[in-house]
Write an enzyme that holds these catalytic residues in place. Structure first.
Site, PDB file in Angstrom:
ATOM      1  N   CYS A  42      -3.318  -5.700 -24.406  1.00  0.00           N
ATOM      2  CA  CYS A  42      -3.438  -6.965 -23.655  1.00  0.00           C
ATOM      3  C   CYS A  42      -4.390  -7.950 -24.323  1.00  0.00           C
ATOM      4  CB  CYS A  42      -3.899  -6.695 -22.221  1.00  0.00           C
ATOM      5  SG  CYS A  42      -2.635  -5.895 -21.235  1.00  0.00           S
TER       6      CYS A  42
HETATM    7  C1  LIG Z   1      -2.875  -0.654 -10.077  1.00  0.00           C
HETATM    8  C2  LIG Z   1      -3.608  -1.308  -8.900  1.00  0.00           C
HETATM    9  C3  LIG Z   1      -2.887  -2.589  -8.519  1.00  0.00           C
HETATM   10  C4  LIG Z   1      -3.570  -0.344  -7.710  1.00  0.00           C
HETATM   11  O1  LIG Z   1      -4.313  -0.859  -6.651  1.00  0.00           O
HETATM   12  P1  LIG Z   1      -5.333   0.071  -5.838  1.00  0.00           P
HETATM   13  O2  LIG Z   1      -5.812  -0.728  -4.722  1.00  0.00           O
HETATM   14  O3  LIG Z   1      -6.305   0.605  -6.822  1.00  0.00           O
HETATM   15  O4  LIG Z   1      -4.347   1.166  -5.269  1.00  0.00           O
HETATM   16  P2  LIG Z   1      -4.350   2.754  -5.467  1.00  0.00           P
HETATM   17  O5  LIG Z   1      -3.586   3.093  -6.709  1.00  0.00           O
HETATM   18  O6  LIG Z   1      -5.735   3.310  -5.372  1.00  0.00           O
HETATM   19  O7  LIG Z   1      -3.519   3.173  -4.203  1.00  0.00           O
HETATM   20  C5  LIG Z   1      -3.990   2.904  -2.885  1.00  0.00           C
HETATM   21  C6  LIG Z   1      -2.966   3.403  -1.890  1.00  0.00           C
HETATM   22  O8  LIG Z   1      -1.747   2.652  -2.007  1.00  0.00           O
HETATM   23  C7  LIG Z   1      -0.645   3.564  -2.214  1.00  0.00           C
HETATM   24  N1  LIG Z   1       0.327   2.948  -3.134  1.00  0.00           N
HETATM   25  C8  LIG Z   1       0.355   3.009  -4.474  1.00  0.00           C
HETATM   26  N2  LIG Z   1       1.431   2.344  -4.928  1.00  0.00           N
HETATM   27  C9  LIG Z   1       2.081   1.860  -3.854  1.00  0.00           C
HETATM   28  C10 LIG Z   1       3.254   1.097  -3.694  1.00  0.00           C
HETATM   29  N3  LIG Z   1       3.966   0.682  -4.736  1.00  0.00           N
HETATM   30  N4  LIG Z   1       3.641   0.765  -2.438  1.00  0.00           N
HETATM   31  C11 LIG Z   1       2.924   1.185  -1.371  1.00  0.00           C
HETATM   32  N5  LIG Z   1       1.797   1.906  -1.464  1.00  0.00           N
HETATM   33  C12 LIG Z   1       1.377   2.242  -2.696  1.00  0.00           C
HETATM   34  C13 LIG Z   1      -1.287   4.785  -2.831  1.00  0.00           C
HETATM   35  O9  LIG Z   1      -0.473   5.915  -2.580  1.00  0.00           O
HETATM   36  C14 LIG Z   1      -2.609   4.861  -2.111  1.00  0.00           C
HETATM   37  O10 LIG Z   1      -2.420   5.421  -0.826  1.00  0.00           O
HETATM   38  P3  LIG Z   1      -3.543   6.368  -0.152  1.00  0.00           P
HETATM   39  O11 LIG Z   1      -4.726   5.484   0.015  1.00  0.00           O
HETATM   40  O12 LIG Z   1      -2.875   6.773   1.105  1.00  0.00           O
HETATM   41  O13 LIG Z   1      -3.756   7.469  -1.142  1.00  0.00           O
HETATM   42  C15 LIG Z   1      -5.055  -1.634  -9.289  1.00  0.00           C
HETATM   43  O14 LIG Z   1      -5.827  -0.464  -9.373  1.00  0.00           O
HETATM   44  C16 LIG Z   1      -5.165  -2.374 -10.583  1.00  0.00           C
HETATM   45  O15 LIG Z   1      -4.569  -3.405 -10.800  1.00  0.00           O
HETATM   46  N6  LIG Z   1      -6.041  -1.913 -11.482  1.00  0.00           N
HETATM   47  C17 LIG Z   1      -6.256  -2.528 -12.736  1.00  0.00           C
HETATM   48  C18 LIG Z   1      -5.088  -2.274 -13.590  1.00  0.00           C
HETATM   49  C19 LIG Z   1      -5.055  -3.105 -14.826  1.00  0.00           C
HETATM   50  O16 LIG Z   1      -5.533  -4.186 -14.920  1.00  0.00           O
HETATM   51  N7  LIG Z   1      -4.466  -2.561 -15.833  1.00  0.00           N
HETATM   52  C20 LIG Z   1      -4.342  -3.250 -17.026  1.00  0.00           C
HETATM   53  C21 LIG Z   1      -2.994  -3.013 -17.512  1.00  0.00           C
HETATM   54  S1  LIG Z   1      -2.926  -3.700 -19.088  1.00  0.00           S
END
Ligand SMILES: CC(C)(COP(=O)(O)OP(=O)(O)OC[C@H]1O[C@@H](n2cnc3c(N)ncnc32)[C@H](O)[C@@H]1OP(=O)(O)O)[C@@H](O)C(=O)NCCC(=O)NCCS
Length: 373
Positions: free
Chosen positions: A156
């Site tokens: 990225c």
């Molecule tokens: C990936 C991201 C959006 C996830 O958000 P988050 O708030 O951390 O969510 P989590 O993965 O911890 O999941 C939280 C809950 O949502 C649920 N969940 C995950 N994906 C889901 C989906 N598609 N739909 C519904 N629920 C979902 C999980 O099961 C979890 O449930 P629980 O609390 O019952 O266990 C976030 O962590 C993020 O953007 N991080 C940075 C990533 C990034 O910038 N990467 C760079 C790539 S180059």
């Protein structure tokens, strides 16, 4: 040493867009089919049932509402869930080259330059289409640019690293101007069957002309005040796809041959690193955070950007201070911060300071301080 400016930016946006609802409908159809096909194994505890996705979660967790893609039908087909990009003959320009041409033509027009004014091409992106020849050399041929071309990949952060590389060449007199392009077909490496990440990425291409200040005539110039890069090894964002896969047949088709991440860890670890790098970079140039009129941040997650801006400013950023494009583009990897720059620059007055910043796999972080001409 020559002074260096960014004299033009360009953007190619694919024609198709997928809303969260469309993506979730396809994902949930896949989940229902999987659970129906595996009902007996799920009932006996041998196979774990899959859980549906939700649009409300996607928007709340990431700020993403839709994403542009090079192919919509292949992604949304629950039996395929992969873009369909037809094989082309070697006599045709590849898809990355084609995207790069569209973005580059716009950047050249804004810079008031033609191919004859450019001495080098850098293709900087996360997912190169092939091992060789370099896509940059193909772009060079397609646009009729003399000089040199090479590809580079810092995930990225490829664009900020590419700007530094281009800027160094121009500063040292190795090129009068360099075209740096970021063709990102992120949907090619996204696992659309993975609930945690199927919504994250979109496709786009950006282009930047980096030019000697004394040769630049454009109305859209930014002085490059400074660039600062940082890398720190992490396995939290990773893709193990590569040419050695064929030498380890047991891993072919495994989950890690597409994008995988520990999103929570990335969020927690990267935000403070980005805020610190930008703050230190500004200090090194005797500049204050309060002098900066605009932060064009990497566009991965809205909550990350809000947090980074808050850490830097000591308050919430106004929308115009850290513009958001990820709501309609999702994460377009290296192109994201440049899309923000491209779309949100014309209103800045002469002398205004801005910071272009990327962050991502590696970890890799870049900061480019710009002053509107
Ligand atoms: C990936 C991201 C959006 C996830 O958000 P988050 O708030 O951390 O969510 P989590 O993965 O911890 O999941 C939280 C809950 O949502 C649920 N969940 C995950 N994906 C889901 C989906 N598609 N739909 C519904 N629920 C979902 C999980 O099961 C979890 O449930 P629980 O609390 O019952 O266990 C976030 O962590 C993020 O953007 N991080 C940075 C990533 C990034 O910038 N990467 C760079 C790539 S180059």
């Amino acid at each position: 040493m020559h002074n260096v400016v960014i004299s033009g930016t360009g953007l190619y946006t694919p024609a198709n867009s997928i809303s969260n609802d469309e993506l979730v409908e396809s994902f949930n159809a896949y989940v229902q089919q999987f659970n129906a096909d595996n009902a007996a194994a799920i009932a006996s505890g041998e196979v774990e049932a899959l859980t549906e996705s939700s649009s409300a979660f996607i928007e709340r967790a990431s700020g993403i509402k839709s994403r542009f893609v090079v192919d919509k039908d292949g992604i949304l087909d629950p039996k395929r869930m992969t873009p369909r990009i037809a094989e082309r003959s070697n006599e045709q320009w590849g898809i990355l080259c084609e995207m790069a041409i569209a973005a580059a033509e716009q950047a050249l027009a804004r810079a008031g330059k033609t191919a004859a004014d450019i001495d080098g091409v850098i293709v900087a992106c996360s997912n190169l289409q092939r091992a060789y020849p370099a896509v940059a050399i193909e772009v060079q041929a397609a646009l009729g640019i003399q000089g040199f071309g090479y590809d580079m990949n810092v995930a990225c952060s490829s664009a900020t690293f590419g700007i530094q590389a281009a800027s160094n060449s121009v500063q040292l007199g190795q090129a009068r101007a360099v075209l740096m392009v970021n063709p990102e077909v992120c949907t090619g490496h996204l696992n659309f069957r993975d609930r945690d990440s199927h919504f994250i990425f979109g496709d786009a291409c950006t282009a930047v002309i980096i030019e000697r200040a004394d040769l630049a005539t454009s109305k859209h110039q930014f002085d490059i005040v400074g660039t600062k890069l940082l890398t720190q090894f992490s396995n939290n964002i990773r893709n193990n796809f590569g040419f050695l896969n064929r030498a380890a047949e047991e891993g072919i088709g495994a989950r890690d041959k597409l994008f995988v991440q520990e999103g929570r860890k990335v969020f927690k670890e990267v935000c403070p690193m980005v805020a610190e790098l930008i703050a230190v970079h500004l200090q090194e140039h005797q500049l204050n955070v309060s002098d900066v009129k605009r932060f064009w941040l990497h566009q991965a997650n809205l909550n990350m950007n809000l947090l980074i801006a808050r850490k830097l400013l000591g308050r919430d950023a106004e929308p115009h201070e850290a513009p958001v494009i990820l709501d309609s583009y999702a994460n377009t990897s290296s192109a994201g911060s440049v899309i923000a720059l491209h779309k949100h620059q014309d209103d800045l007055p002469s002398g205004a300071l801005g910071v272009l910043s990327s962050f991502g796999a590696g970890y890799s972080i870049g900061s480019v301080i710009l002053r509107k001409h």
